[in-house]
Scaffold this motif. Structure first.
Motif, mmCIF file in Angstrom:
data_model
loop_
_atom_site.group_PDB
_atom_site.id
_atom_site.type_symbol
_atom_site.label_atom_id
_atom_site.label_comp_id
_atom_site.label_asym_id
_atom_site.label_seq_id
_atom_site.Cartn_x
_atom_site.Cartn_y
_atom_site.Cartn_z
ATOM 1 N N UNK A 6 38.537 35.855 37.601
ATOM 2 C CA UNK A 6 39.739 35.703 38.137
ATOM 3 C C UNK A 6 40.913 35.018 37.387
ATOM 4 N N UNK A 7 41.761 35.751 36.896
ATOM 5 C CA UNK A 7 42.883 35.222 35.755
ATOM 6 C C UNK A 7 44.010 36.159 35.806
ATOM 7 N N UNK A 8 45.383 35.646 35.922
ATOM 8 C CA UNK A 8 46.412 36.456 36.153
ATOM 9 C C UNK A 8 47.096 36.909 34.803
ATOM 10 N N UNK A 9 46.666 36.276 33.700
ATOM 11 C CA UNK A 9 47.036 36.671 32.348
ATOM 12 C C UNK A 9 46.354 37.973 31.918
ATOM 13 N N UNK A 10 46.929 38.929 32.207
ATOM 14 C CA UNK A 10 46.068 40.222 31.943
ATOM 15 C C UNK A 10 45.594 40.459 30.471
ATOM 16 N N UNK A 11 46.430 40.278 29.738
ATOM 17 C CA UNK A 11 46.067 40.157 28.095
ATOM 18 C C UNK A 11 44.659 39.378 28.105
ATOM 19 N N UNK A 12 44.540 38.203 28.195
ATOM 20 C CA UNK A 12 43.507 37.235 28.283
ATOM 21 C C UNK A 12 42.318 37.724 29.007
ATOM 22 N N UNK A 13 42.664 38.112 30.144
ATOM 23 C CA UNK A 13 41.655 38.690 31.189
ATOM 24 C C UNK A 13 40.904 39.798 30.491
ATOM 25 N N UNK A 14 41.671 40.672 29.763
ATOM 26 C CA UNK A 14 41.101 42.129 29.260
ATOM 27 C C UNK A 14 40.299 41.568 28.054
ATOM 28 N N UNK A 15 40.897 40.432 27.158
ATOM 29 C CA UNK A 15 40.181 40.054 26.054
ATOM 30 C C UNK A 15 38.729 39.600 26.561
ATOM 31 N N UNK A 16 38.774 38.913 27.569
ATOM 32 C CA UNK A 16 37.345 38.294 27.932
ATOM 33 C C UNK A 16 36.410 39.275 28.429
ATOM 34 N N UNK A 17 37.126 40.198 29.041
ATOM 35 C CA UNK A 17 36.286 41.546 29.432
ATOM 36 C C UNK A 17 35.755 42.183 28.166
ATOM 37 N N UNK A 18 36.464 42.535 27.478
ATOM 38 C CA UNK A 18 35.789 43.221 26.242
ATOM 39 C C UNK A 18 34.941 42.584 25.488
ATOM 40 N N UNK A 19 35.196 41.203 25.128
ATOM 41 C CA UNK A 19 34.096 40.450 24.549
ATOM 42 C C UNK A 19 32.901 40.259 25.289
ATOM 43 N N UNK A 20 32.859 39.916 26.511
ATOM 44 C CA UNK A 20 31.729 39.621 27.475
ATOM 45 C C UNK A 20 30.944 40.984 27.820
ATOM 46 N N UNK A 21 31.852 42.043 27.709
ATOM 47 C CA UNK A 21 30.921 43.546 28.071
ATOM 48 C C UNK A 21 30.163 43.773 26.849
ATOM 49 N N UNK A 22 30.825 43.470 25.488
ATOM 50 C CA UNK A 22 29.762 43.649 24.390
ATOM 51 C C UNK A 22 28.692 42.783 24.520
ATOM 52 N N UNK A 23 28.576 42.026 25.077
ATOM 53 C CA UNK A 23 27.276 40.948 25.234
ATOM 54 C C UNK A 23 26.408 41.398 26.362
#
Length: 225
Positions: A6-23
């Motif tokens: 739950x994060x409104x900064x889309x760039x940060x949210x997408x970075x988190x998703x990319x990293x955690x999806x790789x995990x």
């Protein structure tokens, strides 16, 4: 394991998703207060990453909503508001952790891991059941000390079943856990049967038989022997 960011900064949210999806985490996103409220009401998660400053409302309102429903999901507040009052209020309402922005993604990953391990399993990094040993850090699975190779989905399914041992889990709940809110768009949940069948075959071949029970018309159950 399934996460909600739950994060409104889309760039940060997408970075988190990319990293955690790789995990090997299954990640879903909400960018506003109302989106977060809808997802929290409809779906189950293993951990929620919660920003405090959201379009449409305060993230602490989401946290309060989670806890008043007696939802045991792990919650990590991620916010640039690094004041003592915010930390104390969030922890009082029921947050499990607080991470101030900016933060390093590997640290976030370990905090998520620690919360999920504590809530779903134990303080140990090794989960054991019916002769199966799972290293939660390396995601290595063995049966009677012999390694067994599972796909990512089979590994997630195995953890989900063991963490709900001796409970009947519906096909719908398994479908949601494996595919997130995409499960609502599927015509049927036949893919659940396929993954169950493949997992049972691999476990049986390695010497672990009859751990997954088919409860007719309802779902499946992991039986602790």
């Amino acid at each position: 394991m399934k996460l909600l960011i739950i994060e409104d900064e889309r760039e940060l949210s997408n970075s988190i998703v990319t990293y955690l999806s790789s995990e090997n985490y299954l990640c879903e996103q909400a960018f506003t207060y109302n989106e977060a409220k809808e997802k929290i009401d409809l779906y189950d998660y293993d951990c929620v990453l919660l920003d405090l400053m959201l379009p449409g409302g305060n993230g602490l309102g989401i946290l309060h909503r989670i806890r008043t429903k007696n939802n045991p999901v792990g919650v990590i507040i991620i916010s640039a508001k690094d004041s003592l009052d915010d930390k104390v209020k969030g922890l009082e309402i029921g947050a499990d952790d607080y991470l101030a922005k900016p933060f390093h993604l590997p640290e976030l990953r370990m905090r998520i891991y620690a919360i999920i391990r504590r809530k779903n399993f134990s303080v140990s990094n090794i989960l054991q059941s019916n002769g199966i040993s799972i290293n939660l850090l390396s995601k290595a699975v063995s049966i009677n000390d012999e390694p067994i190779l599972l796909t990512r989905t089979e590994y997630d399914l195995l953890l989900f079943l063991i963490s709900n041992k001796n409970k009947v889990i519906s096909k719908g709940a398994i479908a949601e856990h494996l595919s997130g809110d995409m499960a609502d768009m599927l015509d049927n949940h036949d893919f659940v049967y396929t993954h169950i069948k493949n997992l049972k075959a691999k476990l049986a071949e390695a010497g672990c038989k009859d751990c997954i029970k088919n409860v007719y018309g309802t779902g499946y159950k992991w039986t602790e022997q």
